[in-house]
Write an enzyme that holds these catalytic residues in place. Structure first.
Site, PDB file in Angstrom:
ATOM      1  N   HIS A   1      47.008  21.803 -17.654  1.00  0.00           N
ATOM      2  CA  HIS A   1      46.878  20.362 -17.441  1.00  0.00           C
ATOM      3  C   HIS A   1      46.235  19.717 -18.672  1.00  0.00           C
ATOM      4  O   HIS A   1      45.265  20.263 -19.215  1.00  0.00           O
ATOM      5  CB  HIS A   1      45.980  20.081 -16.231  1.00  0.00           C
ATOM      6  CG  HIS A   1      46.536  20.566 -14.922  1.00  0.00           C
ATOM      7  ND1 HIS A   1      47.282  19.762 -14.093  1.00  0.00           N
ATOM      8  CD2 HIS A   1      46.451  21.759 -14.292  1.00  0.00           C
ATOM      9  CE1 HIS A   1      47.621  20.441 -13.002  1.00  0.00           C
ATOM     10  NE2 HIS A   1      47.134  21.664 -13.098  1.00  0.00           N
TER      11      HIS A   1
ATOM     12  N   HIS B   1      51.156  26.708 -16.174  1.00  0.00           N
ATOM     13  CA  HIS B   1      50.987  25.405 -16.839  1.00  0.00           C
ATOM     14  C   HIS B   1      49.545  25.177 -17.228  1.00  0.00           C
ATOM     15  O   HIS B   1      48.626  25.801 -16.686  1.00  0.00           O
ATOM     16  CB  HIS B   1      51.466  24.267 -15.927  1.00  0.00           C
ATOM     17  CG  HIS B   1      50.709  24.193 -14.636  1.00  0.00           C
ATOM     18  ND1 HIS B   1      51.040  24.957 -13.537  1.00  0.00           N
ATOM     19  CD2 HIS B   1      49.612  23.481 -14.275  1.00  0.00           C
ATOM     20  CE1 HIS B   1      50.191  24.708 -12.553  1.00  0.00           C
ATOM     21  NE2 HIS B   1      49.312  23.821 -12.973  1.00  0.00           N
TER      22      HIS B   1
ATOM     23  N   TYR C   1      51.182  30.207  -9.647  1.00  0.00           N
ATOM     24  CA  TYR C   1      50.480  30.349  -8.358  1.00  0.00           C
ATOM     25  C   TYR C   1      51.255  29.691  -7.227  1.00  0.00           C
ATOM     26  O   TYR C   1      52.025  28.763  -7.456  1.00  0.00           O
ATOM     27  CB  TYR C   1      49.049  29.802  -8.448  1.00  0.00           C
ATOM     28  CG  TYR C   1      48.917  28.350  -8.877  1.00  0.00           C
ATOM     29  CD1 TYR C   1      49.053  27.309  -7.964  1.00  0.00           C
ATOM     30  CD2 TYR C   1      48.612  28.030 -10.197  1.00  0.00           C
ATOM     31  CE1 TYR C   1      48.907  25.989  -8.358  1.00  0.00           C
ATOM     32  CE2 TYR C   1      48.471  26.703 -10.600  1.00  0.00           C
ATOM     33  CZ  TYR C   1      48.624  25.693  -9.674  1.00  0.00           C
ATOM     34  OH  TYR C   1      48.488  24.388 -10.063  1.00  0.00           O
TER      35      TYR C   1
ATOM     36  N   TYR D   1      42.314  29.119  -9.732  1.00  0.00           N
ATOM     37  CA  TYR D   1      41.417  28.118 -10.319  1.00  0.00           C
ATOM     38  C   TYR D   1      39.982  28.370  -9.896  1.00  0.00           C
ATOM     39  O   TYR D   1      39.726  28.822  -8.770  1.00  0.00           O
ATOM     40  CB  TYR D   1      41.790  26.712  -9.842  1.00  0.00           C
ATOM     41  CG  TYR D   1      42.984  26.099 -10.522  1.00  0.00           C
ATOM     42  CD1 TYR D   1      42.855  25.471 -11.760  1.00  0.00           C
ATOM     43  CD2 TYR D   1      44.230  26.121  -9.928  1.00  0.00           C
ATOM     44  CE1 TYR D   1      43.942  24.892 -12.382  1.00  0.00           C
ATOM     45  CE2 TYR D   1      45.334  25.540 -10.545  1.00  0.00           C
ATOM     46  CZ  TYR D   1      45.176  24.928 -11.767  1.00  0.00           C
ATOM     47  OH  TYR D   1      46.264  24.353 -12.374  1.00  0.00           O
TER      48      TYR D   1
ATOM     49  N   ARG E   1      54.057  27.200  -8.417  1.00  0.00           N
ATOM     50  CA  ARG E   1      53.992  26.434  -9.652  1.00  0.00           C
ATOM     51  C   ARG E   1      54.300  27.350 -10.836  1.00  0.00           C
ATOM     52  O   ARG E   1      53.770  28.454 -10.910  1.00  0.00           O
ATOM     53  CB  ARG E   1      52.575  25.866  -9.888  1.00  0.00           C
ATOM     54  CG  ARG E   1      52.037  24.832  -8.920  1.00  0.00           C
ATOM     55  CD  ARG E   1      52.785  23.519  -8.850  1.00  0.00           C
ATOM     56  NE  ARG E   1      53.466  23.027 -10.044  1.00  0.00           N
ATOM     57  CZ  ARG E   1      52.924  22.327 -11.038  1.00  0.00           C
ATOM     58  NH1 ARG E   1      51.662  22.017 -11.013  1.00  0.00           N
ATOM     59  NH2 ARG E   1      53.654  21.906 -12.054  1.00  0.00           N
TER      60      ARG E   1
HETATM   61 FE   LIG Z   1      47.683  23.286 -11.695  1.00  0.00          FE
END
Ligand SMILES: [Fe+3]
Lengths: 204, 245
Positions: free
Chosen positions: B165, B163, B150, B111, B160
């Site tokens: 959000h 995905h 990640y 991110y 995770r």
């Molecule tokens: Fe996330």
């Protein structure tokens, strides 16, 4: 009821996670894809009514402030009208958005809204609710957004007859929904996710 | 006074269907989940109204994460994707003018955020945020790149699934929703404690987007379909409006 069978299920909620800022307040985290962060300003010009500041923080079960939460508020203007296409009762203050979005400070956990004191809004039976602000909190560890309301401690009479507040018997729990004005005129509203001071959360 | 008004405009949320506040395998929820029962009330105007955003807030590339952070003439690294779907309410009615804000990791699972510490590299051409507003028929689409899975500090070895959000505004604040879209066939889905907070496989399936060859653009990008359902109103706003006339 046949309609019942045709109903779709609401999309299930998932946590906003720790990086909600990227999508909802990108400028706050240094991504300048949009001109401004939506909801950063609620007053768009000279507004009608009493201008107020609301400040607070959100505390976890250890009493530590959340540093990654996002708070949204939604409220009526000073005359009790909403700035919404669904408001059928009249035109709300054109300089007041009614909606604010604030990421808590990453070091202190504080949120802050510059807004106006809301007027009274009718309840489902037509009686008037006490002045209140709808609050919605999302963060890492919160699986579905938490809904609560900010009421005002100095609205003693209106609070007594409010259809929601009057159904909360526990005095301490009731107090969790009241913002208190300090000597500088700032209304303080802290949220406690757990513990003896746990805030009342709603399913509305 | 009709029933719909006496009971509030929006259908009550099915809390059995929605995830519990406490999901012990998702460690962050342990200290952040309220313990007391939620107080239930019918919706009033405070929840039946909402800010409704106009298409005028949108910039030309807000819906295109491939280029909206990239230098002129460049684009984000990763498999190119078209994500599309329809926003409806529980009654099946399309929801037009719904604001959808999305955010995601880059193709390496990293991110663009100051608190992010994963060693995968940043992509200088990828910001990770986008937004769209649904059309009159409730449809939306945006372009992005395939996000990577990640690791995260939950258990000793937690990952995770890939995905995106989603944050969605309907027409009433009662409909406010944040969720995540997963990708069909991702073997990390059943291992994820955030997914595990969902109470049923049906709920997981609803959040799992499907490859949509019908919308795939040949030699350009695969399409995934992700439909969204917001809380339903017992009466439409139009009916409400005509009452006031
Ligand atoms: Fe996330």
């Amino acid at each position: 009821m046949t309609e019942e069978n045709e109903r779709l299920k609401e999309s299930p909620s998932q946590t906003a996670g720790p990086y909600v800022h990227i999508g909802c307040t990108p400028n706050f985290t240094g991504i300048a894809t949009y001109e401004t962060d939506l909801g950063a300003l609620m007053k768009l010009g000279p507004v009608t009514g009493q201008e107020i500041t609301i400040e607070g923080a959100i505390f976890d079960g250890d009493g530590a402030p959340l540093l990654d939460a996002l708070v949204e508020i939604w409220q009526a203007d000073a005359n009790g009208l909403f700035n919404s296409a669904n408001e059928m009762r009249g035109a709300s203050d054109p300089n007041f958005s009614g909606w604010g979005r604030c990421p808590v400070d990453m070091e202190t956990g504080e949120f802050r809204f510059e807004t106006v004191k809301p007027g009274r809004v009718p309840w489902v039976d037509g009686s008037l609710q006490a002045p209140h602000i709808t609050m919605w909190i999302v963060a890492r560890g919160i699986n579905i957004g938490l809904q609560t309301r900010i009421y005002f401690a100095d609205e003693v009479e209106a609070n007594l007859s409010d259809p929601i507040l009057s159904q909360i018997d526990d005095r301490d729990r009731l107090t969790s929904l009241l913002a208190n004005e300090d000597e500088n005129g700032t209304h303080r509203f802290d949220v406690h996710l757990q513990g003896p001071r746990e805030t009342v959360f709603f399913d509305i | 006074m009709n029933d719909a008004k006496a009971g509030g405009m929006f259908l009550p949320r099915d809390r059995e269907w929605q995830p519990n506040a406490l999901a012990p395998d998702y460690k962050s929820s342990i200290k952040r989940s309220p313990k007391s029962k939620l107080l239930s009330f019918p919706t009033s105007l405070s929840e039946e109204t909402s800010p409704i955003f106009g298409h005028d807030i949108l910039g030309e590339f807000d819906h295109d994460l491939i280029v909206n952070y990239a230098k002129q003439g460049e684009s984000a690294i990763g498999p190119r994707l078209l994500v599309h779907g329809t926003v409806r309410d529980e009654m099946g009615r399309p929801v037009p003018n719904a604001l959808i804000e999305v955010w995601q990791a880059n193709a390496g699972g990293r991110y663009r955020h100051k608190n992010e510490g994963y060693l995968a590299p940043l992509d200088p051409n990828f910001g990770g945020c986008g937004r769209v507003i649904t059309a009159d028929d409730g449809t939306y689409e945006f372009r992005t790149i395939q996000p990577g899975p990640y690791p995260w500090p939950n258990g000793p070895n937690s990952w995770r699934p890939a995905h995106i959000h989603f944050s969605i505004f309907g027409h009433g604040f009662a409909q406010r929703l944040i969720t995540q879209m997963y990708f069909e066939g991702d073997t990390l889905i059943p291992l994820c404690p955030i997914v595990g907070a969902l109470g049923s496989q049906d709920a997981v399936d609803i959040l799992t987007a499907h490859l949509d060859m019908g919308r795939t653009i040949p030699m350009d990008m695969c399409a995934y379909r992700f439909d969204i359902v917001l809380r339903g109103a017992k009466q439409t706003y139009f009916e409400n409006r005509s009452e006031g006339l």
